[in-house]
Design a protein around this motif. Structure first.
Motif, PDB file in Angstrom:
ATOM      1  N   PRO A 103      -4.909 -23.360  54.653  1.00  0.00           N
ATOM      2  CA  PRO A 103      -5.611 -22.624  53.586  1.00  0.00           C
ATOM      3  C   PRO A 103      -6.092 -21.238  54.008  1.00  0.00           C
ATOM      4  N   ASP A 104      -6.284 -21.004  55.309  1.00  0.00           N
ATOM      5  CA  ASP A 104      -6.775 -19.670  55.686  1.00  0.00           C
ATOM      6  C   ASP A 104      -5.669 -18.619  55.685  1.00  0.00           C
ATOM      7  N   ARG A 105      -4.426 -19.045  55.457  1.00  0.00           N
ATOM      8  CA  ARG A 105      -3.361 -18.036  55.352  1.00  0.00           C
ATOM      9  C   ARG A 105      -3.005 -17.752  53.885  1.00  0.00           C
ATOM     10  N   VAL A 106      -3.818 -18.255  53.000  1.00  0.00           N
ATOM     11  CA  VAL A 106      -3.623 -17.972  51.576  1.00  0.00           C
ATOM     12  C   VAL A 106      -4.719 -17.021  51.135  1.00  0.00           C
ATOM     13  N   ILE A 107      -4.341 -15.974  50.436  1.00  0.00           N
ATOM     14  CA  ILE A 107      -5.327 -15.032  49.918  1.00  0.00           C
ATOM     15  C   ILE A 107      -5.420 -15.256  48.412  1.00  0.00           C
ATOM     16  N   PHE A 108      -6.610 -15.548  47.951  1.00  0.00           N
ATOM     17  CA  PHE A 108      -6.817 -15.840  46.530  1.00  0.00           C
ATOM     18  C   PHE A 108      -7.280 -14.574  45.826  1.00  0.00           C
ATOM     19  N   ILE A 109      -6.662 -14.284  44.703  1.00  0.00           N
ATOM     20  CA  ILE A 109      -7.069 -13.131  43.911  1.00  0.00           C
ATOM     21  C   ILE A 109      -7.453 -13.636  42.531  1.00  0.00           C
ATOM     22  N   ASP A 110      -8.712 -13.480  42.198  1.00  0.00           N
ATOM     23  CA  ASP A 110      -9.191 -13.950  40.896  1.00  0.00           C
ATOM     24  C   ASP A 110      -9.339 -12.754  39.974  1.00  0.00           C
ATOM     25  N   LEU A 111      -8.580 -12.753  38.902  1.00  0.00           N
ATOM     26  CA  LEU A 111      -8.603 -11.616  37.988  1.00  0.00           C
ATOM     27  C   LEU A 111      -9.049 -12.062  36.617  1.00  0.00           C
ATOM     28  N   LYS A 112      -9.583 -11.095  35.879  1.00  0.00           N
ATOM     29  CA  LYS A 112     -10.178 -11.434  34.588  1.00  0.00           C
ATOM     30  C   LYS A 112      -9.123 -11.829  33.550  1.00  0.00           C
ATOM     31  N   ASN A 113      -8.105 -11.002  33.364  1.00  0.00           N
ATOM     32  CA  ASN A 113      -7.192 -11.277  32.258  1.00  0.00           C
ATOM     33  C   ASN A 113      -5.737 -11.408  32.696  1.00  0.00           C
ATOM     34  N   GLU A 114      -4.950 -11.966  31.786  1.00  0.00           N
ATOM     35  CA  GLU A 114      -3.524 -12.232  31.985  1.00  0.00           C
ATOM     36  C   GLU A 114      -2.747 -11.000  32.451  1.00  0.00           C
ATOM     37  N   LYS A 115      -3.064  -9.872  31.820  1.00  0.00           N
ATOM     38  CA  LYS A 115      -2.282  -8.664  32.085  1.00  0.00           C
ATOM     39  C   LYS A 115      -2.436  -8.274  33.558  1.00  0.00           C
ATOM     40  N   ASP A 116      -3.676  -8.394  34.050  1.00  0.00           N
ATOM     41  CA  ASP A 116      -3.915  -8.062  35.446  1.00  0.00           C
ATOM     42  C   ASP A 116      -3.178  -9.024  36.366  1.00  0.00           C
ATOM     43  N   VAL A 117      -3.146 -10.312  35.995  1.00  0.00           N
ATOM     44  CA  VAL A 117      -2.444 -11.294  36.824  1.00  0.00           C
ATOM     45  C   VAL A 117      -0.982 -10.901  36.949  1.00  0.00           C
ATOM     46  N   ILE A 134       2.050 -17.001  44.253  1.00  0.00           N
ATOM     47  CA  ILE A 134       1.857 -17.999  43.216  1.00  0.00           C
ATOM     48  C   ILE A 134       0.922 -17.389  42.175  1.00  0.00           C
ATOM     49  N   ALA A 135       1.281 -17.489  40.922  1.00  0.00           N
ATOM     50  CA  ALA A 135       0.418 -16.947  39.876  1.00  0.00           C
ATOM     51  C   ALA A 135       0.257 -17.981  38.780  1.00  0.00           C
ATOM     52  N   GLU A 136      -0.996 -18.204  38.400  1.00  0.00           N
ATOM     53  CA  GLU A 136      -1.271 -19.112  37.287  1.00  0.00           C
ATOM     54  C   GLU A 136      -1.481 -18.251  36.055  1.00  0.00           C
ATOM     55  N   MET A 137      -0.698 -18.508  35.017  1.00  0.00           N
ATOM     56  CA  MET A 137      -0.885 -17.734  33.780  1.00  0.00           C
ATOM     57  C   MET A 137      -0.656 -18.617  32.568  1.00  0.00           C
ATOM     58  N   GLN A 138      -1.127 -18.116  31.453  1.00  0.00           N
ATOM     59  CA  GLN A 138      -1.033 -18.910  30.237  1.00  0.00           C
ATOM     60  C   GLN A 138       0.407 -18.980  29.754  1.00  0.00           C
ATOM     61  N   SER A 139       1.050 -17.833  29.656  1.00  0.00           N
ATOM     62  CA  SER A 139       2.433 -17.816  29.173  1.00  0.00           C
ATOM     63  C   SER A 139       3.177 -16.686  29.854  1.00  0.00           C
ATOM     64  N   LEU A 140       4.496 -16.725  29.707  1.00  0.00           N
ATOM     65  CA  LEU A 140       5.326 -15.711  30.347  1.00  0.00           C
ATOM     66  C   LEU A 140       6.385 -15.302  29.342  1.00  0.00           C
ATOM     67  N   ASP A 141       6.435 -14.007  29.025  1.00  0.00           N
ATOM     68  CA  ASP A 141       7.458 -13.565  28.080  1.00  0.00           C
ATOM     69  C   ASP A 141       8.637 -12.992  28.837  1.00  0.00           C
ATOM     70  N   PHE A 142       9.713 -12.728  28.106  1.00  0.00           N
ATOM     71  CA  PHE A 142      10.955 -12.336  28.777  1.00  0.00           C
ATOM     72  C   PHE A 142      10.790 -11.031  29.543  1.00  0.00           C
ATOM     73  N   ARG A 163       2.767 -21.846  34.528  1.00  0.00           N
ATOM     74  CA  ARG A 163       2.352 -21.489  33.173  1.00  0.00           C
ATOM     75  C   ARG A 163       1.815 -22.717  32.462  1.00  0.00           C
ATOM     76  N   ASN A 164       0.965 -22.433  31.521  1.00  0.00           N
ATOM     77  CA  ASN A 164       0.214 -23.522  30.910  1.00  0.00           C
ATOM     78  C   ASN A 164       0.730 -23.920  29.541  1.00  0.00           C
ATOM     79  N   ASP A 165       1.556 -23.062  28.933  1.00  0.00           N
ATOM     80  CA  ASP A 165       2.020 -23.396  27.589  1.00  0.00           C
ATOM     81  C   ASP A 165       3.289 -24.235  27.690  1.00  0.00           C
ATOM     82  N   HIS A 166       3.756 -24.709  26.567  1.00  0.00           N
ATOM     83  CA  HIS A 166       4.944 -25.554  26.584  1.00  0.00           C
ATOM     84  C   HIS A 166       6.068 -24.928  25.794  1.00  0.00           C
ATOM     85  N   SER A 167       5.979 -23.623  25.555  1.00  0.00           N
ATOM     86  CA  SER A 167       7.042 -22.997  24.766  1.00  0.00           C
ATOM     87  C   SER A 167       8.280 -22.847  25.642  1.00  0.00           C
TER      88      SER A 167
END
Lengths: 240, 499
Positions: A103-117, A134-142, A163-167
């Motif tokens: 875990p100490d070789r992982v750098i976590f970046i916490d950002l406010k909104n999707e666009k920044d992620v 690795i990026a956690e986001m709500q959705s990903l467009d083309f 991604r969290n949506d199921h589209s």
């Protein structure tokens, strides 16, 4: 005169190179995915590409994270670094250790909104010093997936989008996965929780064969769920 | 031009320094102690203590018997050197060449400096009054050679300014200690009845060398000015700063970029020579209308890479409002650290954690999204889950302990545990059912309990009994009960999710 199958194989290799895959020889990292590896065009997990993962149900995100963590661990090896970008991460750093990541070789970046992620991920994917992003986001467009894919083609970093949506929209990602938790596997006749098991569905993979597998995480690596767990006696022999 | 030297003797350097922090020590007998051969001896003492008959080297127990109300503090071995270095740097205001004279003095080459103060007397008075005002008891002398000036400061009587070329007249009155000799040589001279330098200054050097050694003759020749003596002067630390005045006031962003590039190139080439790297940089733009615009950058690891630092500044150029024009740029590096250039890689591949490109990426992200959002965690030796890891202070910090693997920890955790409704059969059995977010979960398999106690030295409160449970759909949770089962007000919580 060359065999027809040789010509087809050569053409396939050429097409996959044009699509942004590097030949397998230059990147030979074993992600220890076992039976799943046969689904990939070159017989091993494509690195230097962007993959997307989605949980099958709303509470399968821990299982999805675990599956990704297992893949990232093999990419990071003994000295690599990874970036974990998210707008609302729930990852517990000490928990990553169980899936082979320091875990100490992982750098976590916490950002406010999707666009920044997305923009942070794109920037990070251009940095070839990283093993994985690795990026956690709500959705990903083309369009944004295309940008991510272009970023990795130069740097050969592997990107993981959780991604969290199921589209099922079209993206430029190399593969799309769906992960669901399954009942854990008991160790012999012992009570309690055993090895975690997941249903891993490969919905789409460029140049490969989609499929579905039951995978378990055992002794620090992926295993096919049908593989029997070593019996208690056998484990004891190993330890003592 | 003839040389003139000044020697400053701090009579009670270390005790004066202690008295600066605690003024009440000034008027009481006060000594510093240091261990020597298994007992405590006095290593420094103030005026009051020496007036009571104590001396350096006296055993502390004896001293306490003589002076019952003795104040004592521990001596620090490198204190004198550090103090003198600081004082010597301060003394550069009097002359450019100042040298430290251990253990308790400063030597200065003041040739051609005194007329700026209006004469040698005024010059010395200024030194004395300034140092006395800072709390140091000093004796200051001026003469033509280092040897004489050293002796005069410590043993001279009357006027301590020896007029030019009257060195010998001053020297003959001084005792032999004034020649900076070893103790046994001084003792032998006194035994022979030679109590002033004048008694042996005329003796032939060959007979003196035969009896007292080469070192003695050298010291005598140095005092007489026949032998050269060099000062090792203190060099003031040069700040990491660059200036760029502009011929025409600059108003465009391109102009600012060019200025920035030039400043960075100058600073980085100096830092590369000295193997230093920048951690914090400030660019100030002085405008024609006498306003100052300022931008600041920070790096996660020391860097002297022009391109990288330029990129960091470039992102902030929009924050500089040129107004009517900028006439002067300065670049300061208030935080500079050691930077050993990494060996270039034989092959380029996926990097390691120590890779420079990684820290440069983090810097770029930090300047874009604020460094507060970037975290790295190290293990900490606590079982309490919230305290089992701590944020790292930098990318270079290594874990002080290992990540615990003996107890399985969940992959996802809730920032604050959420209360749940639970049906549990008997004490210490895992629950059978629980309701979380309005949904009922039936527990099929469970492990536990794992009791984690509060760390009473950090926080008071009840312990937690953790259970790993799996529901009928194959999802795994980390639940805990706060407090004992038979307590009136125990409560169940969900804290994490296993994969």
């Amino acid at each position: 005169m060359p065999q027809k199958s040789d010509i087809v194989a050569q053409l396939q290799a050429e097409i996959s190179r044009m699509e942004g895959f590097k030949p397998a020889s230059s990147v030979s990292r074993d992600t220890a995915l076992g039976p799943v590896s046969e689904a990939f065009p070159s017989g091993s997990f494509p690195v230097g590409a962007v993959h997307e993962f989605m949980p099958a149900r709303s509470n399968d995100d821990a299982a999805t994270t675990a599956f990704v963590a297992g893949l990232v661990a093999s990419l990071m090896g003994t000295c690599g670094a990874a970036l974990w970008i998210s707008s609302s991460t729930k990852v517990f750093p000490p928990g990553l250790k169980h899936y082979g990541i320091e875990p100490d070789r992982v750098i976590f970046i916490d950002l406010k909104n999707e666009k920044d992620v997305k923009s942070a991920m794109e920037e990070a994917l251009k940095c070839s010093a990283l093993s994985a992003v690795i990026a956690e986001m709500q959705s990903l467009d083309f369009t944004s997936s295309r940008r991510l894919q272009l970023a990795v083609e130069q740097s050969q970093v592997t990107g993981f989008v959780l991604r969290n949506d199921h589209s099922l929209n079209a993206t430029a990602c190399v593969s799309r996965w769906k992960i669901a938790s399954m009942e854990s596997e008991r160790v012999g006749t012992l009570p309690g929780i055993g090895f975690p098991r997941w249903k891993v569905e490969l919905l789409r993979v460029r140049g490969g064969k989609p499929g579905a597998w039951e995978i378990k995480w055992m002794h620090g690596k992926f295993m096919h769920a049908s593989q029997p767990a070593p019996s208690i006696q056998e484990q004891k022999r190993k330890v003592g | 031009m003839d040389k003139r030297y000044v020697s400053i003797w701090f009579k009670h350097l270390r005790t004066d320094w202690f008295a600066l922090a605690q003024p009440e020590l000034k008027d009481v007998p006060f000594v510093l102690r240091t261990p020597s051969h298994g007992r405590m001896v006095i290593s420094a003492l103030n005026e009051v203590a020496s007036g009571k008959g104590l001396g350096i080297g006296t055993a502390l127990a004896d001293a306490r018997a003589v002076v019952p109300d003795l104040e004592v503090a521990d001596d620090k071995p490198e204190l004198a050197g550090k103090l003198l270095h600081r004082l010597a740097e301060w003394c550069i205001r009097f002359t450019p060449s100042v040298a430290i004279d251990l253990p308790d003095g400063i030597l200065m080459d003041v040739s051609g400096c005194t007329h700026l103060w209006g004469g040698e007397q005024a010059y010395l008075s200024d030194i004395i009054s300034q140092l006395s005002a800072r709390g140091y008891n000093v004796s200051v002398a001026m003469a033509d050679t280092i040897g004489v000036v050293w002796g005069m400061a410590r043993f001279g009587k009357g006027s301590l300014i020896v007029p030019t070329s009257e060195d010998i007249q001053a020297l003959v009155k001084l005792p032999p200690e004034a020649l900076r000799l070893e103790e046994e040589v001084v003792e032998r001279l006194h035994k022979l009845g030679l109590h002033t330098i004048g008694q042996f200054i005329k003796m032939s050097s060959s007979s003196l060398r035969r009896r007292f050694g080469q070192h003695f003759v050298m010291r005598l020749q140095q005092a007489l000015g026949h032998e050269m003596e060099m000062l090792q002067t203190v060099q003031p630390a040069e700040p990491y700063q660059e200036r760029l005045p502009c011929l025409e006031p600059i108003v465009t962003a391109t102009g600012i970029e060019i200025a920035l590039q030039q400043l960075l190139e100058a600073l980085c080439s100096r830092m590369q020579r000295e193997q230093k790297g920048l951690r914090k940089g400030i660019v100030k733009a002085y405008r024609v209308d006498s306003k100052v615009e300022q931008v600041e950058i920070r790096t996660t690891r020391p860097s002297n890479h022009v391109g990288h630092l330029f990129k960091l500044f470039q992102a902030k150029i929009s924050g500089i409002a040129p107004g009517l024009g900028i006439e002067l740029f300065t670049l300061d590096a208030p935080r500079v650290e050691e930077h050993i250039p990494a060996q270039s890689k034989v092959w380029e591949g996926s990097g390691t954690f120590e890779d420079e490109r990684l820290s440069e990426l983090i810097d770029r992200l930090a300047s874009k999204f604020s460094g507060k959002n970037i975290h790295r965690y190290l293990p900490d030796e606590h079982y309490w889950p919230e305290r089992s890891f701590r944020p790292a202070s930098s990318l270079n910090e290594k874990p002080g302990t290992i990540w615990c693997t003996d107890k399985q920890r969940p992959l996802h955790i809730l920032a604050t545990p959420e209360p749940i409704e639970v049906t549990a059969p008997i004490p210490d059995y895992p629950p059978m059912l629980f309701r979380y977010k309005g949904k009922l979960h039936e527990i099929v398999k469970a492990d536990g309990p794992e009791r984690i106690e509060q760390e009473w030295w950090i926080q008071q409160g009840q312990h937690r009994d953790y259970y790993q449970v799996e529901d009928e759909t194959g999802h795994r949770y980390w639940l805990f009960r706060l407090g004992h089962y038979d307590d009136a007000n125990f409560q169940w919580f969900v804290h994490g999710f296993f994969a």
